[in-house]
Design a protein around this motif. Structure first.
Motif, PDB file in Angstrom:
ATOM      1  N   GLU A  56      36.349  -5.314 -51.789  1.00 25.42           N
ATOM      2  CA  GLU A  56      36.567  -3.996 -52.394  1.00 25.42           C
ATOM      3  C   GLU A  56      37.059  -4.124 -53.835  1.00 25.42           C
ATOM      4  OE1 GLU A  56      39.655  -0.311 -51.699  1.00 25.42           O
ATOM      5  OE2 GLU A  56      39.000  -1.443 -49.944  1.00 25.42           O
TER       6      GLU A  56
ATOM      7  N   GLY B  43      46.624  -0.885 -52.993  1.00 21.51           N
ATOM      8  CA  GLY B  43      47.419   0.319 -53.215  1.00 21.51           C
ATOM      9  C   GLY B  43      46.781   1.584 -52.681  1.00 21.51           C
ATOM     10  N   LYS B  44      45.497   1.538 -52.402  1.00 21.24           N
ATOM     11  CA  LYS B  44      44.789   2.688 -51.831  1.00 21.24           C
ATOM     12  C   LYS B  44      44.870   2.707 -50.309  1.00 21.24           C
ATOM     13  CE  LYS B  44      41.500   2.328 -55.608  1.00 21.24           C
ATOM     14  NZ  LYS B  44      40.150   1.884 -55.965  1.00 21.24           N
ATOM     15  N   ARG B  45      45.475   1.683 -49.730  1.00 24.75           N
ATOM     16  CA  ARG B  45      45.556   1.558 -48.266  1.00 24.75           C
ATOM     17  C   ARG B  45      46.968   1.859 -47.787  1.00 24.75           C
ATOM     18  NH1 ARG B  45      42.039  -3.123 -46.003  1.00 24.75           N
ATOM     19  NH2 ARG B  45      40.200  -2.988 -47.329  1.00 24.75           N
ATOM     20  N   GLU B  46      47.045   2.387 -46.597  1.00 23.69           N
ATOM     21  CA  GLU B  46      48.371   2.677 -46.038  1.00 23.69           C
ATOM     22  C   GLU B  46      49.180   1.410 -45.799  1.00 23.69           C
ATOM     23  OE1 GLU B  46      48.091   6.821 -43.607  1.00 23.69           O
ATOM     24  OE2 GLU B  46      47.196   5.064 -42.612  1.00 23.69           O
TER      25      GLU B  46
ATOM     26  N   SER C 275      49.372  -1.245 -47.597  1.00 23.11           N
ATOM     27  CA  SER C 275      49.373  -2.024 -48.840  1.00 23.11           C
ATOM     28  C   SER C 275      50.499  -3.049 -48.893  1.00 23.11           C
ATOM     29  CB  SER C 275      49.452  -1.101 -50.049  1.00 23.11           C
ATOM     30  OG  SER C 275      50.674  -0.388 -50.065  1.00 23.11           O
TER      31      SER C 275
ATOM     32  N   GLY D 215      45.545  -3.524 -56.727  1.00 25.44           N
ATOM     33  CA  GLY D 215      45.074  -2.159 -56.996  1.00 25.44           C
ATOM     34  C   GLY D 215      44.288  -1.603 -55.826  1.00 25.44           C
ATOM     35  N   ALA D 216      43.411  -2.420 -55.258  1.00 26.80           N
ATOM     36  CA  ALA D 216      42.646  -1.995 -54.080  1.00 26.80           C
ATOM     37  C   ALA D 216      43.573  -1.796 -52.887  1.00 26.80           C
ATOM     38  CB  ALA D 216      41.555  -3.012 -53.759  1.00 26.80           C
TER      39      ALA D 216
ATOM     40  N   TRP E  63      54.712   2.853 -45.114  1.00 24.63           N
ATOM     41  CA  TRP E  63      54.001   2.296 -43.959  1.00 24.63           C
ATOM     42  C   TRP E  63      54.775   2.542 -42.671  1.00 24.63           C
ATOM     43  CZ3 TRP E  63      49.669   1.160 -41.886  1.00 24.63           C
ATOM     44  CH2 TRP E  63      49.568   0.283 -40.820  1.00 24.63           C
TER      45      TRP E  63
ATOM     46  N   SER F 231      43.657  -6.803 -59.467  1.00 21.77           N
ATOM     47  CA  SER F 231      42.555  -6.046 -58.854  1.00 21.77           C
ATOM     48  C   SER F 231      42.761  -5.886 -57.354  1.00 21.77           C
ATOM     49  CB  SER F 231      41.213  -6.731 -59.119  1.00 21.77           C
ATOM     50  OG  SER F 231      40.892  -6.669 -60.478  1.00 21.77           O
TER      51      SER F 231
END
Length: 186
Positions: free
Chosen positions: A148, A15-18, A20, A12-13, A112, A9
């Protein structure tokens, strides 16, 4: 340690961030906070697929603030960045390691690099202004990421960032990675 579903989880959260790759470094590689914050681009080799974890970010105490002298133990290797911030070597040679960049880390790290704030020190995960990122801000990002992802310790408290390192060890054991290799990675 986070449970495997909790780790999934959080990843996964992330992975939505630059940035990550910062959180993959913690949860998958078990890198300590200081190792992540002290990682420089000169120690990331995307072509060879290697990550050299030989330095960590640390604020050293002043011995004499006016003369900008620091309390550095004998035999301790430190490179000053700014203020009290230094890149220091791990306590032992075993703390230095070169680890493979698996696709889970290599892809996000390459992405990144394209958008990361430029750091005069070459830091991979600096503050937005390029200066060293302190542990407090990094910890706040970790907590926000866990929130998140809907992840909390069974006791209701927030997970400590260092527990990501414990999670990495657990995930590697569950994947039947040789215990000696787990020791080398961590």
């Amino acid at each position: 340690a986070l449970t495997p579903p909790q780790a999934v989880s959080v990843l996964g959260a992330a992975g939505k961030r630059e940035d990550s790759a910062r959180w993959v470094a913690a949860l998958f590689y078990g890198m300590r906070q200081g190792e992540c914050l002290g990682l420089t681009w000169e120690h990331v080799n995307l072509e060879r697929g290697e990550l050299d974890v030989s330095w960590q970010l640390q604020a050293l105490r002043y011995a004499d603030r006016e003369r900008e002298r620091f309390q550095i133990p004998d035999g301790y290797e430190a490179r000053r960045l700014e203020g009290a911030w230094h890149l220091t070597r791990p306590k032992t040679a075993k703390g230095r390691r070169v680890i493979p960049l698996l696709p889970l880390m290599a892809g996000p790290l390459a992405a990144w690099r394209e958008v990361a704030p430029e750091s005069p020190y070459g830091l991979v995960w600096p503050r937005p202004d390029g200066r060293p990122r302190d542990s407090k801000a990094d910890r706040a990002e970790w907590w926000a990421l866990c929130e998140e992802a809907g992840v909390a310790h069974p006791g209701g408290r927030r997970y400590h960032l260092h527990e990501a390192r414990n999670t990495a060890a657990t995930l590697l054991m569950l994947a039947d990675v040789d215990p000696m290799l787990i020791t080398e990675i961590l």
